[in-house]
Design an enzyme around this catalytic site. Structure first.
Site, short mmCIF file in Angstrom:
data_model
loop_
_atom_site.label_atom_id
_atom_site.label_comp_id
_atom_site.label_asym_id
_atom_site.label_seq_id
_atom_site.Cartn_x
_atom_site.Cartn_y
_atom_site.Cartn_z
CB THR A 173 62.51 54.49 -78.58
OG1 THR A 173 63.94 54.51 -78.68
CG2 THR A 173 62.05 53.06 -78.41
N GLY A 232 76.41 54.95 -95.25
CA GLY A 232 75.34 54.03 -95.66
C GLY A 232 75.31 52.74 -94.87
CG ASP A 289 71.21 58.81 -85.53
OD1 ASP A 289 71.01 57.89 -84.74
OD2 ASP A 289 70.75 58.84 -86.68
C1 GLA Z 1 67.91 56.56 -87.47
C2 GLA Z 1 67.45 57.94 -87.04
C3 GLA Z 1 67.36 58.04 -85.52
C4 GLA Z 1 66.54 56.87 -84.95
C5 GLA Z 1 67.02 55.54 -85.54
C6 GLA Z 1 66.14 54.41 -85.12
O1 GLA Z 1 69.23 56.35 -87.06
O2 GLA Z 1 68.32 58.93 -87.51
O3 GLA Z 1 66.81 59.27 -85.14
O4 GLA Z 1 65.18 57.06 -85.16
O5 GLA Z 1 67.06 55.58 -86.95
O6 GLA Z 1 66.23 54.22 -83.76
#
Ligand code: GLA
Length: 390
Positions: A43, A130, A180
């Protein structure tokens, strides 16, 4: 507490190792955590909502300014030699392997015009790599907060997160969203971070599992997840195409009540993507309402519904994550879902603490029976975000 003592020991070892490597003491020690997202997956790059917590697993950076513009990097986990780079000469494509994350953070800071010079860095991490737990964001954020501290830049949490995201997008070449990095910098202990990826407005939502007799299990399926392989970029492009076709700035702007009408106008291949994003944003709102009402167990069914949507509509689960989810739920978890980008990685399972052994055993047995690698299962609590620790 034993955990705090162990952390202090880890800090002391990290400082000692820096001194051994560089012949001088670090000026400080900075830390940034990995994350799991409770709900709100795929999202963030649709300007939507997410609800991550920071993990107790962190990346530590011991650092010292230099009088010149050299950047020296070392990690025992990566091995090899000390990597030596020139800050002004940093350029995308110029650095390989793990070093591109710390180098990318420094590149992003310099590129944004912040007055920084060189530094010696020693990096060590307990965030599994990972495993879909944002080890790269933790590394970028730890280096960004270290430079912020060393060079007294005075950047805010969201500013640091944006720079760390720029490192990932522009230097490491992964077109990730902001979740993240926002989680790693802005989470607080005992709370989930309700993130608006458009405005970067955030709210700390109390997330106290112990009070409800619950444990959040993180099941690392040990299927290496790699967002750099093009699938993530293709999904993101599909969402952006759908928003453009609907005449919207982003899929965040499609209200749940308008979803069915909108889906009728879209090419078939975009329908499941849009359905996932819109329903997932609604699940975040619902989850936050439950947490605020003190009804943490009500999160369970939302997690499982979120997983079904990621599996059936978004297509980012895999046999291992699907098996971990179904086995955890059959074993008594209130709900479970894959977390992070998908294509492997980790599953979270909201589990009554009394059933942790049963759920863990059931998942272990199911994986062995299916011929999958043995998963690694950990109980986690909502940890704190990035900052100086010593
Ligand atoms: C990865 C990306 C995030 C997000 C998630 C899915 O972790 O780094 O920015 O898009 O996938 O929610």
């Amino acid at each position: 507490m034993a955990g705090e003592r162990a952390e202090r020991q880890r800090y002391a070892q990290t400082r000692a190792r820096f001194e051994e490597l560089y012949g001088t003491r670090p000026e400080g020690l900075w830390s940034a955590p990995g994350r799991v997202n409770l709900i709100g997956e795929h999202t963030d790059y649709n300007d939507g909502f997410a609800l991550p917590i920071a993990l107790p697993q962190t990346t530590l950076v011991a650092a010292r300014r230099r009088g010149d513009d050299r950047l020296r990097l070392f990690s025992d986990q990566a091995g090899g030699e000390v990597t030596e780079l020139s800050v002004p000469a940093l350029a995308p494509g110029g650095v390989d392997g793990w070093a591109r994350y710390p180098a990318g953070a420094v590149w992003a800071l310099a590129g944004a015009g912040h007055r920084i010079g060189g530094a010696d860095l020693y990096v060590t991490s307990t965030v599994p790599t990972g495993a879909g737990l944002s080890s790269s964001a933790a590394l970028e954020c730890a280096v960004a907060v270290a430079f912020d501290g060393l060079y007294e830049l005075g950047l805010t949490g969201p500013e640091l997160a944006r720079l760390a995201q720029r490192a990932e997008n522009g230097f490491a070449g992964v077109p990730c969203g902001i979740m993240d990095q926002m989680a790693s910098v802005c989470c607080t202990a005992g709370a989930a971070l309700h993130l608006d990826s458009r405005s970067l407005a955030l709210q700390q939502v109390p997330f106290d599992l112990a009070a409800h007799g619950l444990t959040l299990l993180v099941i690392d399926t040990r299927v290496q997840h790699d967002l750099g392989d093009g699938a993530y970029a293709a999904l993101r492009a599909g969402c952006e195409r759908a928003a453009a076709l609907l005449g919207l700035p982003a899929l965040r702007d499609l209200a749940p009540g308008d979803l069915d009408d909108a889906l009728r106008t879209l090419p078939a291949e975009l329908v499941p993507l849009v359905r996932h994003v819109v329903t997932e944003n609604a699940r975040v709102t619902e989850a936050v309402a439950h947490l605020r009402a003190g009804d943490t167990p009500a999160l369970g069914p939302l997690l499982t519904a979120g997983h079904a949507s990621l599996r059936d509509d978004y297509g980012v689960s895999c046999p291992e994550t699907d098996l971990a989810v179904s086995t955890a739920v059959a074993g008594g978890a209130l709900g479970a879902r894959m977390t992070g980008g998908g294509f492997g990685g980790s599953v979270i399972a909201l589990t009554p603490t009394g059933l942790v052994g049963e759920v863990t055993g059931a998942v272990d047995r199911a994986f062995a029976h299916a011929g999958f690698r043995a998963p690694v299962v950990r109980g986690v609590e909502a940890g704190r975000g990035a900052g100086r620790v010593v």
